[in-house]
Design an enzyme around this catalytic site. Structure first.
Site, PDB file in Angstrom:
ATOM      1  CD  GLN A   1      -2.882  -1.015   2.441  1.00  2.00           C
ATOM      2  OE1 GLN A   1      -2.384  -1.130   3.552  1.00  2.00           O
ATOM      3  NE2 GLN A   1      -4.176  -0.860   2.253  1.00  2.00           N
TER       4      GLN A   1
ATOM      5  N   GLY B   1       0.855   5.820  -1.393  1.00  2.00           N
ATOM      6  CA  GLY B   1       0.094   7.000  -1.778  1.00  2.00           C
ATOM      7  C   GLY B   1      -0.732   6.778  -3.031  1.00  2.00           C
TER       8      GLY B   1
ATOM      9  N   GLY C   1      -2.305   3.947  -3.831  1.00  3.43           N
ATOM     10  CA  GLY C   1      -3.410   3.028  -3.619  1.00  3.43           C
ATOM     11  C   GLY C   1      -2.917   1.698  -3.069  1.00  3.43           C
TER      12      GLY C   1
ATOM     13  CG  ASP D   1       8.685   8.043  -8.027  1.00  2.61           C
ATOM     14  OD1 ASP D   1       9.602   8.524  -7.317  1.00  2.61           O
ATOM     15  OD2 ASP D   1       7.659   7.541  -7.555  1.00  2.61           O
TER      16      ASP D   1
END
Length: 469
Positions: free
Chosen positions: A148, A150, A152, A265
Site C-alpha cells: 500500500q 500514496g 493506492g 520516480d
C-alpha cells in the site's frame, strides 16, 4: 314428568340423501364424494339445512370448467411473475451498464481511447471485467494485499487460467490518481523490455480503475537492501547485475521507444526482483512521454525526496538527466546499504547523495561501503562504479552522462576481469596526462621533445594493456 329428549334419526336409512356413501351422525349425516368431497347436514328447529364443509359434489362438466379457469389464473400469475422478473432484471442490468459506463468515463476511459489512438501501441492490452478481478482476489481479501502507498493498494490475484498477477487499485475519489493511472497505461503500451514490468491489461468499469501486471515474486529492491536478513544475501555480483539491468531499462526508455519516456520516480521501491534477482522497473504513474524534437518538459515537480533531481526541483524543467540523477542515488544505495534520507544520522550525512559524493572526494569511500560487498578482489571495481555514480549525481544535468553511456560503462566494468581494473585505471590516467601535456605544449607552439614523449607514451599503452591481460 315429561321428557324433552329427541331421539336420533338415521337419515341414511330413512331417505338415502347422498346417492353415494352415507355416514349417519347424531343430529345429522355426511356424504363421501368420489374425490374426497363431503357434505354435512344438520338438524334445526324446522327441518334440515345443508352446510358445505369445504367440498361438495360437482357435476363433471362444471369441474372441467373450474379446472380450466384455475389453470388460466395460474398461468396468468406465472406469466405476470416471469414478466415482472424479466423487467426487474432488465432494469437492473441497464442500471449496471449505465453505472459501468459512468465509471468508464470517470476513470478516464475516453482519455485512454484518445491517447491510444494518438500513439502506436506495441503491447496488446486486455480489458478485464470487474467480476474477473473480484474473483481473482477473493473479493479483494486483506490476505491478498501485496503493498500500500500514496498511489493506492496492490493485490495478488489468480486469474481463471491460473496466471498469477498483481492488481493495482487506485485510491477512491482522487482525480490526480486517475490521471496517473491513465498515464501509466499509455506509457506501458509503448514499452516491451525484459527489465520493465509487463502490463497485462486494465479494468475501467469499477468505482476505481485497476491495472493488471505480471506478478514479480521476490519483492522490491528496497526490501532486499534494507532488510538485514536479505541484505547479506545480496552479493556484489548480484548488485552489479541489478544495477546494469536498471540502467539498460532506463536507457531503453530514453532512447529506444517510439517516444522517449522519462520515468520521473526512479527509486529502489519501484524496482522489483524475481526469484533469479532479475530487476524489473515498475510504477510509471508519474512518467512522461517526451514529444519528438523536445529535450525537456516543464512540469509540476514530482518525485521522491532523496531521489529527486535538485536541478529539476529548482527549475521544473524535466529531462532524461533527471532519471540519471535518481539512478545515481540508487547506485549509492546499492553500494552503501544506507537509506537515502535518515534523521538518525548526523546532519551532514542525512542525505545519502550528498554524503556519498563527499566521501569520494575525500577518498573515504571504503568507510561508507556495505561491509559484506567488499573484498580484496573487487575494491577497484567498486571504486569505478562509485565514481560513475558520482558522475550521475552532478548538480548540473549537462554534466551527467546519459543512461546509454552509463549502461555501456557498467557492462564494460562487469566484463573487465577484476584484477585488471587497476591496470585500466592506470591506462586512463596515462592517457589523460598525455593529452594534457600535448595540449599545453602545442598551445605554445609545441616542442619536439614533448611530442616525442607523447608518441613514446602512446607506444607504451598497448604494452600496458597486454601486460594486464
Amino acid at each position: 314428568m315429561g321428557c324433552n329428549c329427541v331421539s336420533d334419526i338415521d337419515e341414511c336409512k330413512r331417505s338415502n340423501p347422498c346417492n353415494q356413501t352415507c355416514h349417519n351422525t347424531i343430529g345429522g349425516y355426511n356424504c363421501s364424494c368420489r374425490k374426497g368431497y363431503e357434505l354435512i347436514y344438520e338438524e334445526n328447529g324446522k327441518g334440515y339445512r345443508t352446510v358445505p364443509t369445504g367440498c361438495h359434489h360437482i357435476p363433471g362438466n362444471q369441474l372441467i370448467k373450474t379446472s380450466i379457469i384455475a389453470l388460466c389464473i395460474s398461468l396468468s400469475l406465472l406469466i405476470l411473475l416471469l414478466g415482472g422478473s424479466w423487467i426487474y432484471w432488465g432494469l437492473k442490468r441497464r442500471k449496471n451498464l449505465k453505472l459501468k459506463e459512468k465509471f468508464f468515463q470517470q476513470n478516464g476511459g475516453l482519455l485512454l481511447k484518445k491517447q491510444v489512438s494518438n500513439h502506436e501501441s506495441s503491447v496488446a492490452t486486455k480489458i478485464f471485467t470487474a467480476e474477473e478481478l473480484k474473483k481473482a482476489t477473493n473479493n479483494y481479501d486483506k490476505s491478498t494485499v501485496l503493498g500500500q502507498g500514496g498511489y493506492g493498494t496492490v493485490y495478488k490475484g489468480v486469474l481463471s487460467d491460473n496466471t498469477i498477477v498483481a492488481i493495482k487499485k487506485s485510491k477512491i475519489g482522487d482525480q490526480s490518481q486517475i490521471e496517473q493511472f491513465i498515464n501509466e497505461v499509455i506509457v506501458l503500451t509503448q514499452i516491451n523490455h525484459r527489465n520493465v514490468v509487463k502490463l497485462f491489461g486494465c479494468c475501467l468499469e469499477t468505482e476505481v480503475p485497476l491495472l493488471v501486471y505480471e506478478f514479480i515474486t521476490n519483492g522490491t529492491l528496497y526490501d532486499h537492501i534494507h532488510d538485514k536478513g536479505r541484505s547479506s544475501l545480496l552479493s556484489w555480483e548480484k548488485r552489479l547485475k541489478i544495477t546494469i539491468e536498471i540502467a539498460e531499462a532506463l536507457s531503453y526508455l530514453h532512447s529506444a521507444t517510439s517516444l522517449p519516456i522519462i520515468h520521473r520516480d526512479v527509486k529502489t521501491a519501484n524496482i522489483l526482483l524475481n526469484d533469479n534477482y532479475t530487476a524489473k522497473v515498475a510504477d510509471f504513474g508519474a512518467s512522461r512521454l517526451v514529444p519528438l524534437n523536445q529535450t525537456q518538459l516543464t512540469t509540476l515537480v514530482q518525485g521522491t525526496w532523496g531521489y529527486l533531481d535538485p536541478e529539476y526541483f529548482q527549475t521544473s524543467n524535466l529531462t532524461d538527466k533527471s532519471d540519471v540523477y535518481s539512478f545515481g542515488v540508487v547506485m549509492a544505495e546499492l553500494l552503501t546499504g544506507k537509506k537515502v534520507l535518515s534523521f538518525d544520522r548526523p546532519e551532514i550525512d542525512r542525505n545519502l547523495a550528498t554524503s556519498f559524493v563527499s566521501a569520494i572526494k575525500e577518498d573515504c569511500l571504503l568507510q561508507i561501503l556495505e561491509v559484506h560487498v567488499v573484498n580484496e578482489g573487487n575494491i577497484e571495481q567498486l571504486k569505478e562504479v562509485a565514481n560513475l555514480a558520482k558522475r550521475c549525481l552532478e548538480l548540473r544535468g549537462e554534466d551527467r552522462p546519459t543512461m546509454k553511456e552509463v549502461a555501456t560503462e557498467l557492462e564494460r566494468l562487469k566484463k573487465q576481469p577484476l584484477e585488471n581494473i587497476d591496470v585500466y585505471a592506470k591506462k586512463t590516467e596515462l592517457l589523460n596526462a598525455t593529452r594534457h601535456s600535448f595540449d599545453i605544449d602545442t598551445g605554445t607552439g609545441g616542442s619536439t621533445s614533448t611530442i616525442a614523449e607523447h608518441d613514446s607514451m602512446k607506444d607504451q599503452l598497448p604494452k600496458l594493456v597486454d601486460d594486464g591481460r
